[in-house]
Scaffold this active site. Structure first.
Site, mmCIF file in Angstrom:
data_model
loop_
_atom_site.group_PDB
_atom_site.id
_atom_site.type_symbol
_atom_site.label_atom_id
_atom_site.label_comp_id
_atom_site.label_asym_id
_atom_site.label_seq_id
_atom_site.Cartn_x
_atom_site.Cartn_y
_atom_site.Cartn_z
ATOM 1 N N THR A 134 1.032 -4.201 4.323
ATOM 2 C CA THR A 134 0.719 -4.514 5.721
ATOM 3 C C THR A 134 0.145 -5.911 5.920
ATOM 4 O O THR A 134 0.140 -6.421 7.038
ATOM 5 C CB THR A 134 -0.260 -3.480 6.304
ATOM 6 O OG1 THR A 134 -1.466 -3.474 5.530
ATOM 7 C CG2 THR A 134 0.354 -2.092 6.323
ATOM 8 N N THR A 147 0.817 -1.213 0.000
ATOM 9 C CA THR A 147 0.000 0.000 0.000
ATOM 10 C C THR A 147 0.846 1.255 0.000
ATOM 11 O O THR A 147 0.496 2.256 -0.628
ATOM 12 C CB THR A 147 -0.944 -0.013 1.220
ATOM 13 O OG1 THR A 147 -1.806 -1.152 1.126
ATOM 14 C CG2 THR A 147 -1.800 1.240 1.275
ATOM 15 N N SER A 151 1.655 -7.508 -0.697
ATOM 16 C CA SER A 151 2.369 -8.350 0.266
ATOM 17 C C SER A 151 1.854 -9.778 0.371
ATOM 18 O O SER A 151 2.604 -10.650 0.830
ATOM 19 C CB SER A 151 2.404 -7.685 1.649
ATOM 20 O OG SER A 151 1.128 -7.565 2.218
#
Length: 333
Positions: free
Chosen positions: A98, A15, A64
């Site tokens: 994250t 992000t 991620s």
């Protein structure tokens, strides 16, 4: 005026690198599939160069969920290379999505070989968003990596002006800015303006100097996580065993227990030579090595979350298959 400290910034996507459709695209920005590389992120946040001389290092720009063992291994080697190329480096910052940030941070905290502070940073809002946290998080992470007080503390995670230990931190909210928490023990410190302030240290051992060497490995031993729920009958456990799992982590009910049929399946797996570790789905608290677990041949995960217990168990299995030695590692790291 003394020169600014030198910090390397490695970008892995996430992000913090993402470009949404517009400034109000806070939730569906991955649909654009646009992410900035490390140098472009630094160009978008020029303020970061007031905190340090920042060296951009391209790695890859992905979400991620696409990051796992191959990327962890490559990041370990990349940190070694960057540190060798820049002997005066004060620290390293790794930009990361994250979703799996806490797992990458913990894996690195067990496997890095460089003695420099390594800080993993992300953001909850894309860098293109109105009121994005990406820029300030990055500045705080660079300040933390450059601070002499950050040395010797293992891998650190910095978001929302808070400094957390990689072993202890977990993501607790989908979209809120205060998502990263260390439920049992709280933050290590905080970044207020240009001040990097520490108030405690984590007592568990961390890299460098661990027995976990990624160099000879093409992959980690298979370790799966079985999530407990009322009425769980062990089907998932048996499927993981059939798939070739060498280790299992049970994300158990909050006391560190599982329904009877699930417990029987875990006991059978342990009897077959698979290392089984009991964690909890609660997100905090210690799972002790109780008489019931010992009788079943199951180890306690201490206070590691299931996803982190999986990482430590997989790394432990590259060193030993002795349950007593694995238990000692869970008490050490």
């Amino acid at each position: 005026m003394s020169p600014l400290p030198k910090v390397a910034f490695i970008g892995t996507g996430g992000t913090i690198s993402s470009i949404g459709r517009d400034s109000l695209d806070l939730l569906d920005y991955t649909a654009t599939d646009r992410r900035l590389e490390a140098d472009a992120i630094l160009d978008a946040v020029p303020e970061v160069r007031r905190a340090a001389e920042v060296i951009p290092v391209r790695f890859r720009a992905v979400t991620s969920p696409a990051i796992g063992f191959p990327e962890w291994r490559d990041l370990v080697f990349l940190c070694e290379r960057v540190a060798a190329e820049h002997p005066d480096l004060a620290g390293i910052v790794i930009g990361h999505g994250t979703a799996t940030l806490e797992e990458t941070a913990y894996a690195l905290s067990l496997t890095l070989t460089v003695p420099l502070p390594v800080v993993v940073v992300g953001s909850q809002r894309p860098i293109s968003a109105l009121s994005s946290d990406a820029g300030l998080n990055l500045v705080a992470a660079v300040r933390t990596a450059a601070a002499p007080a950050s040395r010797g503390r293992g891998v650190l995670v910095v978001l929302n002006d808070e400094i957390q230990a990689a072993r202890e931190v977990t993501k607790t909210s989908v979209a809120r800015l205060q998502t990263f928490r260390s439920p049992d023990f709280g933050v290590l410190g905080q970044v207020d303006g240009d001040g990097v302030l520490y108030y405690r240290a984590s007592e568990r051992r961390h890299a460098p100097g661990t027995p976990f060497d990624l160099r000879p490995l093409d992959a980690l031993p298979r370790v799966d996580v079985s999530y407990a729920y009322a009425g769980a009958d062990g089907t998932a456990v048996r499927a993981f065993v059939a798939a070739g799992a060498r280790g299992l982590v049970s994300a158990g009910l909050a006391p560190g227990m599982t329904p009877p049929a699930e417990a029987d399946a875990l006991e059978a797996a342990a009897a077959a030579g698979i290392i089984v570790v009991q964690s909890t789905r609660a997100g905090s608290g210690v799972v002790p090595s109780t008489t019931r677990l010992r009788q079943r041949g199951i180890l306690g995960a201490d206070n590691l979350t299931p996803q982190k217990a999986r990482i430590l168990l997989a790394l432990a299995l590259t060193v030993t298959r002795d349950p007593a030695q694995v238990a000692e590692m869970f008490a050490t790291y």
